[in-house]
Each structure stands twice: as C-alpha cells, then as structure tokens.
Design a protein around this motif. Sequence first.
Motif, PDB file in Angstrom:
ATOM      1  N   GLU A  30      50.787  60.090  32.895  1.00 28.22           N
ATOM      2  CA  GLU A  30      51.907  60.961  32.571  1.00 28.22           C
ATOM      3  C   GLU A  30      52.636  60.518  31.304  1.00 28.22           C
ATOM      4  N   VAL A  31      52.687  59.210  31.070  1.00 29.50           N
ATOM      5  CA  VAL A  31      53.384  58.700  29.885  1.00 29.50           C
ATOM      6  C   VAL A  31      52.422  58.307  28.781  1.00 29.50           C
ATOM      7  N   GLU A  32      51.125  58.571  29.011  1.00 33.38           N
ATOM      8  CA  GLU A  32      50.084  58.330  28.013  1.00 33.38           C
ATOM      9  C   GLU A  32      50.043  56.872  27.568  1.00 33.38           C
ATOM     10  N   GLN A  33      49.976  55.962  28.578  1.00 33.68           N
ATOM     11  CA  GLN A  33      49.848  54.541  28.300  1.00 33.68           C
ATOM     12  C   GLN A  33      48.696  53.934  29.094  1.00 33.68           C
ATOM     13  N   PRO A  34      47.508  54.514  29.053  1.00 32.24           N
ATOM     14  CA  PRO A  34      46.411  53.948  29.840  1.00 32.24           C
ATOM     15  C   PRO A  34      45.820  52.684  29.239  1.00 32.24           C
ATOM     16  N   SER A  35      46.099  52.424  27.967  1.00 33.32           N
ATOM     17  CA  SER A  35      45.457  51.290  27.299  1.00 33.32           C
ATOM     18  C   SER A  35      45.914  49.951  27.859  1.00 33.32           C
ATOM     19  N   ALA A  36      47.138  49.898  28.399  1.00 30.55           N
ATOM     20  CA  ALA A  36      47.656  48.639  28.933  1.00 30.55           C
ATOM     21  C   ALA A  36      47.453  48.530  30.435  1.00 30.55           C
ATOM     22  N   LEU A  37      46.496  49.284  30.960  1.00 29.84           N
ATOM     23  CA  LEU A  37      46.302  49.308  32.403  1.00 29.84           C
ATOM     24  C   LEU A  37      45.740  48.004  32.928  1.00 29.84           C
ATOM     25  N   PHE A  38      44.757  47.436  32.244  1.00 31.10           N
ATOM     26  CA  PHE A  38      44.090  46.220  32.711  1.00 31.10           C
ATOM     27  C   PHE A  38      44.655  45.003  31.986  1.00 31.10           C
ATOM     28  N   GLN A  39      44.724  43.906  32.716  1.00 30.69           N
ATOM     29  CA  GLN A  39      45.144  42.638  32.124  1.00 30.69           C
ATOM     30  C   GLN A  39      44.100  41.580  32.423  1.00 30.69           C
ATOM     31  N   GLN A  40      44.080  40.531  31.612  1.00 32.93           N
ATOM     32  CA  GLN A  40      43.096  39.468  31.810  1.00 32.93           C
ATOM     33  C   GLN A  40      43.423  38.676  33.069  1.00 32.93           C
ATOM     34  N   SER A  41      42.343  38.265  33.723  1.00 34.74           N
ATOM     35  CA  SER A  41      42.505  37.505  34.957  1.00 34.74           C
ATOM     36  C   SER A  41      41.379  36.493  35.060  1.00 34.74           C
ATOM     37  N   THR A  42      41.620  35.452  35.831  1.00 37.67           N
ATOM     38  CA  THR A  42      40.578  34.457  36.039  1.00 37.67           C
ATOM     39  C   THR A  42      39.470  35.015  36.907  1.00 37.67           C
ATOM     40  N   GLY A  43      39.788  36.048  37.699  1.00 35.10           N
ATOM     41  CA  GLY A  43      38.763  36.710  38.516  1.00 35.10           C
ATOM     42  C   GLY A  43      37.943  37.659  37.673  1.00 35.10           C
ATOM     43  N   SER A  44      37.001  38.324  38.291  1.00 34.92           N
ATOM     44  CA  SER A  44      36.122  39.256  37.589  1.00 34.92           C
ATOM     45  C   SER A  44      36.200  40.618  38.254  1.00 34.92           C
ATOM     46  N   THR A  45      35.943  41.621  37.451  1.00 32.54           N
ATOM     47  CA  THR A  45      35.891  42.976  37.975  1.00 32.54           C
ATOM     48  C   THR A  45      34.477  43.277  38.422  1.00 32.54           C
ATOM     49  N   LYS A  46      34.319  43.726  39.633  1.00 31.27           N
ATOM     50  CA  LYS A  46      32.990  43.959  40.196  1.00 31.27           C
ATOM     51  C   LYS A  46      32.814  45.433  40.508  1.00 31.27           C
ATOM     52  N   GLN A  47      31.558  45.853  40.439  1.00 29.86           N
ATOM     53  CA  GLN A  47      31.233  47.236  40.810  1.00 29.86           C
ATOM     54  C   GLN A  47      30.195  47.199  41.917  1.00 29.86           C
TER      55      GLN A  47
END
Length: 227
Positions: A210-227
């Motif tokens: 709604e506010v057109e700020q999707p670019s800051a959605l993800f942040q770095q983490s020591t974990g990993s993103t899995k699919q």
Amino acid sequence: MIQFNLLPDIKMQYIKARRQKRLVMLAATMASIVAASILVLLLAIVYVAQKKNLSDLNSDIKTYSTQLKSTKDLDKILTVQNQLKSLPALHNQKAVAGRLFVYLPQLTPTTASIAKLDVDFAANTISVGGSADALTTVNKFTDTLKFTTYSTKDLQVSGKRAFSDVVLTTFARNDKGATYTIDLKFDPTIFKEDSDVTLTVPNIISTRSEVEQPSALFQQSTGSTKQ
C-alpha cells in the motif's frame, strides 16, 4: 303375397368378398416376399460381408503388429511418449513459488521485516520470522494472515481463507523493537499454475504494497531462507 328376389344381392356380396380375399392374399404374398428378401440380405451381410470385413481387419492387425514389433527400441519410445503426456498435468500441479514475492508485500506491515522464511509446498506450510517495531505490529501481522481471503479470476472460488492454523509461535521484545516467528498453513490453490489468484487483505494495518515499500521487506539474518 309379395316376394323379393335376393339372389342378385347375395351374388354381389360373394363377388366382393372374393375380390377382397384376392387383395388380402396378394398383399400377404408381397409382404412375405419383402420379408424374405430382407432376411436374405441380412444373412448375406452377416455371413459374407462381415466375415470378409473381420478377415480384412485381422489381416491388418497382423501386418501392423509385425511392423510395430520390428521397430527398434519400441519399449523405450512408448515409455518416453507416456512420460511426455504426463508433463502438462505435472506442470499444472507444480507450485508457483514466485507468487510469494507478490503476496508478502501485500501481507507484511510497513514496520515489520522478514529475516527467515521456510516454505514447504508438500505440507502446505510456511514459517516466517523477523523483526518489527513493536509487539502490537506483530499481533496485527498475525491477524492479517488469519483473515486474508482470496478469489480466483474465474470466480469458482471467492472469499475463501488463504491461510489457516496461524500461530504466533515465538516472540520477544527489547529496546529496539520485537522479534517474532509465525507458523501457518496455506491453501494450495493460491500457488497453483492454473489459478489466477487475487488476495483480499483486511484493513488492519498498512502493508508494504500500500505504501510502495517492498524493497525493505527482507533483512539479513544468520539463518537461511528455504523453499
């Protein structure tokens, strides 16, 4: 005394009766001839034409069977063809994982970010974790997931819950904000290839879409993103 001669009338009736008898016999004879002709024709078709047709078909079957058996690697060819036929169905059954990056900005509050995302398309589950500015934002994020519905373009589905069993598994708060982990199940329809899905997000809190700020959605983490 008066007398009447009835002989001429009786004779006329007799002649008329004989004429009707001849007509009936002629009609019966013609009907018998037609029936016999039809019977002979049917017998000819059954015992001659059909036998010849069956013989020709058996001959063709033997010829084509011989040609097929002489084909090199026939079993492999048939196996590959069967596998190719199953590809469209398998393609329609696969999950469109790329829709995650369309859905998440619609669901995630502006003051929340995601550091971990585990998706299991076999079990239809998602585990999302990250941080937010306050626990109230985390609670609103959880409620947003609970009450989000979806509909398909063909309107075979409308107003159905997109997510179920939404649970705020872990949360913590510090002077910088709050962290969270939310586990949930999703309706597999929202990721199907042959379904054009539109999410309806409840107006609980402003989301990134709604506010057109999707670019800051993800942040770095020591974990990993899995699919």
